[in-house]
Design a protein around this motif. Structure first.
Motif, PDB file in Angstrom:
ATOM      1  N   LEU A  15       0.843  -1.192   0.000  1.00 26.89           N
ATOM      2  CA  LEU A  15       0.000   0.000   0.000  1.00 26.89           C
ATOM      3  C   LEU A  15       0.880   1.245   0.000  1.00 26.89           C
ATOM      4  O   LEU A  15       1.790   1.350   0.816  1.00 26.89           O
ATOM      5  N   ASP A  16       0.589   2.185  -0.883  1.00 29.37           N
ATOM      6  CA  ASP A  16       1.312   3.448  -0.794  1.00 29.37           C
ATOM      7  C   ASP A  16       0.631   4.326   0.270  1.00 29.37           C
ATOM      8  O   ASP A  16      -0.358   3.910   0.880  1.00 29.37           O
ATOM      9  N   HIS A  17       1.148   5.509   0.511  1.00 31.54           N
ATOM     10  CA  HIS A  17       0.645   6.247   1.678  1.00 31.54           C
ATOM     11  C   HIS A  17      -0.827   6.640   1.529  1.00 31.54           C
ATOM     12  O   HIS A  17      -1.572   6.637   2.506  1.00 31.54           O
ATOM     13  N   LEU A  18      -1.258   6.934   0.296  1.00 34.03           N
ATOM     14  CA  LEU A  18      -2.674   7.280   0.131  1.00 34.03           C
ATOM     15  C   LEU A  18      -3.573   6.051   0.305  1.00 34.03           C
ATOM     16  O   LEU A  18      -4.659   6.150   0.880  1.00 34.03           O
ATOM     17  N   TRP A  20      -2.951   3.611   2.262  1.00 26.85           N
ATOM     18  CA  TRP A  20      -2.988   3.338   3.696  1.00 26.85           C
ATOM     19  C   TRP A  20      -3.962   4.281   4.393  1.00 26.85           C
ATOM     20  O   TRP A  20      -4.781   3.870   5.214  1.00 26.85           O
ATOM     21  N   LEU A  21      -3.866   5.570   4.067  1.00 27.78           N
ATOM     22  CA  LEU A  21      -4.749   6.553   4.703  1.00 27.78           C
ATOM     23  C   LEU A  21      -6.206   6.284   4.344  1.00 27.78           C
ATOM     24  O   LEU A  21      -7.102   6.405   5.184  1.00 27.78           O
ATOM     25  N   ALA A  23      -7.529   3.349   3.535  1.00 33.00           N
ATOM     26  CA  ALA A  23      -7.985   2.136   4.223  1.00 33.00           C
ATOM     27  C   ALA A  23      -8.285   2.416   5.695  1.00 33.00           C
ATOM     28  O   ALA A  23      -9.258   1.917   6.262  1.00 33.00           O
ATOM     29  N   GLU A  24      -7.444   3.260   6.311  1.00 35.70           N
ATOM     30  CA  GLU A  24      -7.671   3.605   7.709  1.00 35.70           C
ATOM     31  C   GLU A  24      -8.982   4.387   7.863  1.00 35.70           C
ATOM     32  O   GLU A  24      -9.783   4.131   8.773  1.00 35.70           O
ATOM     33  N   ILE A  26     -11.617   4.373   5.878  1.00 35.57           N
ATOM     34  CA  ILE A  26     -12.758   3.481   5.642  1.00 35.57           C
ATOM     35  C   ILE A  26     -13.033   2.662   6.903  1.00 35.57           C
ATOM     36  O   ILE A  26     -14.180   2.502   7.329  1.00 35.57           O
ATOM     37  N   TYR A  27     -11.946   2.170   7.498  1.00 37.95           N
ATOM     38  CA  TYR A  27     -12.076   1.396   8.739  1.00 37.95           C
ATOM     39  C   TYR A  27     -12.773   2.236   9.828  1.00 37.95           C
ATOM     40  O   TYR A  27     -13.674   1.758  10.521  1.00 37.95           O
ATOM     41  N   ILE A  28     -12.370   3.496   9.951  1.00 40.57           N
ATOM     42  CA  ILE A  28     -12.956   4.374  10.974  1.00 40.57           C
ATOM     43  C   ILE A  28     -14.439   4.620  10.687  1.00 40.57           C
ATOM     44  O   ILE A  28     -15.281   4.536  11.590  1.00 40.57           O
ATOM     45  N   ARG A  30     -16.479   2.705   9.106  1.00 37.17           N
ATOM     46  CA  ARG A  30     -17.242   1.477   9.379  1.00 37.17           C
ATOM     47  C   ARG A  30     -17.360   1.221  10.877  1.00 37.17           C
ATOM     48  O   ARG A  30     -18.351   0.642  11.330  1.00 37.17           O
ATOM     49  N   LYS A  58     -16.586   4.566  -0.749  1.00 41.62           N
ATOM     50  CA  LYS A  58     -15.737   3.369  -0.776  1.00 41.62           C
ATOM     51  C   LYS A  58     -16.077   2.438   0.378  1.00 41.62           C
ATOM     52  O   LYS A  58     -15.947   1.227   0.279  1.00 41.62           O
ATOM     53  N   ALA A  59     -16.492   3.019   1.483  1.00 40.63           N
ATOM     54  CA  ALA A  59     -16.782   2.195   2.665  1.00 40.63           C
ATOM     55  C   ALA A  59     -18.112   1.462   2.531  1.00 40.63           C
ATOM     56  O   ALA A  59     -18.227   0.321   2.989  1.00 40.63           O
ATOM     57  N   ASN A 196      -5.311  11.671  10.390  1.00 42.45           N
ATOM     58  CA  ASN A 196      -3.893  11.476  10.077  1.00 42.45           C
ATOM     59  C   ASN A 196      -3.481  12.017   8.710  1.00 42.45           C
ATOM     60  O   ASN A 196      -2.367  11.778   8.269  1.00 42.45           O
TER      61      ASN A 196
ATOM     62  N   ASP B  15       6.887   5.713  -3.902  1.00 42.26           N
ATOM     63  CA  ASP B  15       6.144   5.917  -2.669  1.00 42.26           C
ATOM     64  C   ASP B  15       6.366   4.703  -1.795  1.00 42.26           C
ATOM     65  O   ASP B  15       5.878   3.623  -2.081  1.00 42.26           O
ATOM     66  N   GLY B  17       5.295   4.188   1.127  1.00 41.18           N
ATOM     67  CA  GLY B  17       4.266   4.011   2.137  1.00 41.18           C
ATOM     68  C   GLY B  17       4.395   4.926   3.325  1.00 41.18           C
ATOM     69  O   GLY B  17       4.789   6.089   3.205  1.00 41.18           O
ATOM     70  N   TYR B  90       3.240  15.052  11.810  1.00 40.29           N
ATOM     71  CA  TYR B  90       3.336  14.491  10.462  1.00 40.29           C
ATOM     72  C   TYR B  90       4.445  15.145   9.670  1.00 40.29           C
ATOM     73  O   TYR B  90       4.628  16.350   9.748  1.00 40.29           O
ATOM     74  N   GLN B 239     -16.607  -5.884  10.410  1.00 39.41           N
ATOM     75  CA  GLN B 239     -17.030  -4.638  11.061  1.00 39.41           C
ATOM     76  C   GLN B 239     -18.500  -4.348  10.835  1.00 39.41           C
ATOM     77  O   GLN B 239     -19.172  -3.781  11.687  1.00 39.41           O
ATOM     78  N   ARG B 261     -11.412  -4.794   7.572  1.00 37.57           N
ATOM     79  CA  ARG B 261     -10.049  -4.549   7.116  1.00 37.57           C
ATOM     80  C   ARG B 261      -9.247  -5.835   7.294  1.00 37.57           C
ATOM     81  O   ARG B 261      -9.381  -6.516   8.319  1.00 37.57           O
ATOM     82  N   GLY B 290     -15.673  -0.214  -2.664  1.00 38.38           N
ATOM     83  CA  GLY B 290     -16.585   0.754  -3.273  1.00 38.38           C
ATOM     84  C   GLY B 290     -17.277   0.224  -4.522  1.00 38.38           C
ATOM     85  O   GLY B 290     -17.492   0.963  -5.472  1.00 38.38           O
ATOM     86  N   GLU B 300      -3.937  -4.619   5.818  1.00 37.58           N
ATOM     87  CA  GLU B 300      -4.230  -3.193   6.005  1.00 37.58           C
ATOM     88  C   GLU B 300      -5.190  -2.629   4.970  1.00 37.58           C
ATOM     89  O   GLU B 300      -5.542  -1.461   5.034  1.00 37.58           O
ATOM     90  N   SER B 302      -8.864  -2.093   3.472  1.00 35.31           N
ATOM     91  CA  SER B 302     -10.272  -2.174   3.869  1.00 35.31           C
ATOM     92  C   SER B 302     -11.069  -2.601   2.648  1.00 35.31           C
ATOM     93  O   SER B 302     -11.041  -1.920   1.620  1.00 35.31           O
TER      94      SER B 302
END
Lengths: 310, 446
Positions: A15-18, A20-21, A23-24, A26-28, A30, A58-59, A196, B15, B17, B90, B239, B261, B290, B300, B302
């Motif tokens: 996962l690249d940083h976007l 990851w963010l 997915a996090e 979406i998790y929140i 849900r 997406k969620a 984040n 990238d 990550g 950050y 979830q 997730r 989606g 990791e 979702s």
């Protein structure tokens, strides 16, 4: 055990940083849906809440969102943003609830010190009234920790007492991704899925997802008056005063809120890509460049949050 | 070389990550200065923010800008000049995004350290070169180890105040290694630096020529992000269940999507799965985000899982792989002492860190939340309390705030668990006091 310098190229993660963010977040979202019985998502038509809507798609798609959209309207908004808000809600076929600070003023629960003052902080009253009216036990918002130093200390699931107040010294510990949204009646949770993210992350995500934004986020000509380091837009609510030197400048908004306290920045960036380039090299923070209300004191935001603000 | 000349342009495909790390140290180790320096050198601090702390520094009569002011976000912190709560910061190097959890170093704030450590994949432990390994250093290291942070970096700071003397660095390193061995800490690296002058943070500086290891930023850039290090078992706590039931859309009529997730491992369309605790079996029919289909999902991410068979699944259930090896984690580690051979259990042994103001009450039932599942729980014995200063196990009658103890809980409903040492996501839990709804404990399953 001090190994020699490693090759600087780390293993590329899946996962690249976007990713990851995203997915996090979406998790929140849900977790809010799974733990709360009656949440709402705050949608203003601003860029952060536009990102929230894409994350909610997406969620939860192909299902409906398990919450309505809620806007606390100060009555001091740019019409382009309100048009965008309505169009987006319609396009998504989701329910939009609008409650206005002006109604609170009519009821007498909001009293202004002067007719043209910023209504930004008064949103707290109207928000709490809406929470009471609909019995919301959670409100999802697009606040980010990089925006302001008090926000940097706030939990992702932030507990508010029955007065909507935030007590920074008595926050629930938040460990791993085990979010605790339990509340008693009258209390509520503010949940921040993009805590984040930074301003740059938001713009990079807007580009990646091809998200539409209200036009005032991009460079356009606008009459402004210089006020110290900030540009005050000339509008019906904020007319030029005698002696003001009105200039027609190429500007864009980095953040969108109450007209009376949100300033545009000088910019030629007329595409998302150009905005990203500017954001990556700017030397002024988002709120510093644009907010007239947070410059009052070092603790302005903290104080507002204690009173129920987002 | 200035800060980030080697960093590619934004928009480049590179990238690597996101890395979450923790900084911890005793009061006055220069932790805030280190963070301030990292943010400053990576240009994460913008001019107006810097200007604000310049004004504050001047007002307090300081000569230089106090970078530590950056991390003190609350009014009470600025007034008292201390850090009360965990703050998240950050920065990005263009190739990698970083989230710093900044944990206060005061003794009474063990709970903040555990909180900050819970999401970190690397910890920077600061030592003042003049003071060497202190009790607090041991405590922070133990907590970082307890909470399962895989990579530790010991930063011997304030090298400028000991004349950049290599023997000081080597002595501290030797002392720390001795202690790390006792704790069983394996991956630890050492770096000499001066946060104040910026030596060995982003730039190497001119003062530490004898050190040929990586700079701090090199270590951060090359540290593995979570979940890229070893093969892990597939764990998918459910979830939310999506049932659109749109009468006008026959395609969605029977749609049942299990949303969650991937906490570890990976899964592909066609794979056999088991749902716990019911032990019903099925296969993966589709994986979606989606509404868009994917062929596989990795840790990791979702996603929404659709299964071949119509089986009853709700929030709190866990989807795992269908093969036996995955179901019995104990089987793959002979010699480990455990009373648990299956994932599904009504009793857990754990290391518990108590966070609540009032002590744990052995007569009361608490709620344990683990993954997306809640169970009511009753204390079933305290094996020992850990003296965080001596790191000795001591007998204990009760458990109060900031205590760490080995305990057992009986559960009214089964949980689906792994050992924390094997899987942080499925081995962690929080304890909730139902009268206040507050989070009062954090546990790691043994």
């Amino acid at each position: 055990m001090n190994a020699p310098a490693p090759a600087t190229a780390p293993v590329r993660p899946a996962l690249d940083h976007l990713d990851w963010l995203e997915a996090e977040a979406i998790y929140i979202l849900r977790e809010v849906a799974g733990q709360c019985s009656n949440p709402a998502l705050l949608f203003s038509g601003g860029k952060d809440s536009i990102v929230l809507l894409r994350l909610a798609e997406k969620a939860f798609r192909p299902g409906r969102f398990p919450f309505p959209l809620l806007h606390i309207d100060t009555g001091h908004n740019y019409p382009e943003v309100i048009d965008f808000r309505d169009a987006r809600a319609c396009e998504l076929n989701e329910r939009l609830i609008v409650r206005s600070v002006e109604s609170s003023m009519a009821r007498g629960t909001v009293r202004l010190n002067s007719a043209d003052e910023s209504r930004n902080k008064h949103q707290s009253v109207t928000l709490l009234e809406a929470i009471g009216e609909f019995g919301f036990d959670a409100c999802i918002g697009g606040a980010r920790r990089d925006e302001e130093k008090a926000r940097a200390k706030e939990r992702i699931f932030s507990f508010r007492d029955e007065f909507g107040g935030w007590d920074p010294k008595n926050q629930r510990p938040e460990l791993w991704d085990l979010f605790n949204a339990r509340v008693h009646k009258g209390e509520n949770i503010r949940a921040f899925p993009i805590s984040n993210w930074t301003e740059l992350d938001v713009w990079q995500y807007i580009e990646r997802e091809g998200l539409a934004l209200p036009p005032i986020y991009f460079a356009h000509l606008r009459p402004v008056v210089r006020k110290g380091n900030l540009l005050q837009p000339v509008t019906e609510l904020t007319p030029a005063r005698d002696g003001d030197n009105v200039e027609l400048m190429q500007v864009r908004f980095r953040t969108v809120g109450d007209i009376t306290c949100t300033a545009p920045v000088e910019s030629d960036a007329d595409t998302v890509h150009k905005v990203i380039a500017e954001t990556a090299t700017t030397t002024i923070s988002e709120r510093g460049a644009t907010r007239l209300d947070d410059q009052a004191s070092e603790a302005a935001m903290e104080q507002r949050k204690k009173e129920g603000y987002f | 070389m200035s800060a980030f000349e080697h960093i590619p342009e934004f928009g480049s495909p590179v990238d690597s990550g996101l890395l979450r790390f923790l900084t911890c140290g005793s009061v006055d180790d220069g932790k805030s200065t280190l963070i301030g320096r990292l943010l400053y050198d990576t240009k994460a601090i913008l001019a107006d923010t810097l200007h604000a702390i310049e004004k504050t520094s001047l007002r307090r009569g300081m000569e230089a800008v106090d970078l530590s002011l950056l991390t003190d976000g609350l009014q009470a912190e600025r007034e008292q000049g201390i850090t009360i709560d965990v703050a998240y910061r950050y920065f990005s190097t263009g190739t990698r995004k970083y989230i710093i959890a900044d944990a206060p170093g005061h003794e009474q704030y063990t709970r903040n350290m555990v909180t900050a450590a819970s999401t970190a994949n690397l910890a920077i432990i600061l030592i003042d070169a003049r003071k060497g390994v202190l009790t607090q250093t041991r405590r922070h290291s133990y907590l970082a180890h307890l909470v399962g942070i895989p990579h530790l970096v010991v930063a011997v700071n304030k090298m400028d105040l000991v004349g950049y003397d290599r023997t000081v660095f080597e002595r501290i390193r030797g002392e720390y290694l001795e202690f790390a061995r006792q704790l069983g800490i394996e991956d630890v690296r050492f770096i000499p630096l001066s946060a104040l002058n910026g030596d060995m943070l982003v730039d190497r500086g001119d003062n530490l020529g004898w050190y040929d290891g990586p700079t701090l930023i090199d270590i951060l850039e090359s540290a593995p992000a979570a979940h890229s290090e070893s093969d892990e078992r597939f764990r998918f706590p459910v979830q939310y269940v999506c049932r659109p039931q749109k009468a006008d859309d026959p395609l969605l009529h029977d749609y049942r999507g299990f949303m969650g997730r991937v906490e570890s491992g990976e899964i592909a369309v066609g794979d056999e799965v088991v749902v716990l605790p019911s032990e019903r079996r099925s296969r993966i029919k589709d994986i979606q985000v989606g509404g868009r289909s994917l062929s596989r999902a990795v840790a990791e991410q979702s996603v929404t899982l659709l299964l071949e068979d119509e089986i009853d699944i709700s929030r709190g259930d866990m989807i795992v792989r269908g093969d036996a090896k995955e179901l019995c984690p104990g089987a793959s580690a002979p010699g480990t002492v455990s009373t648990r051979t299956a994932l599904v259990t009504r009793r857990i042994d754990a290391m518990l860190c108590w966070l609540g103001d009032s002590p744990l009450d052995a007569r009361r039932k608490y709620v344990i939340r683990q993954t997306t599942r809640d169970a009511r729980a009753l204390l079933d014995g305290i094996a020992y309390r850990l003296d965080i200063n001596s790191l000795q196990q001591v007998p204990a009658e009760g458990i109060g705030m900031n205590d760490i103890a080995r305990v057992a809980f009986k559960l009214a409903q089964p949980l689906v668990v792994d050992r924390y040492a094997e899987n942080r996501a499925t081995g962690a839990f929080i304890v909730i006091d139902e009268s206040t709804n507050n989070t009062v404990g954090a546990g790691m399953i043994l």
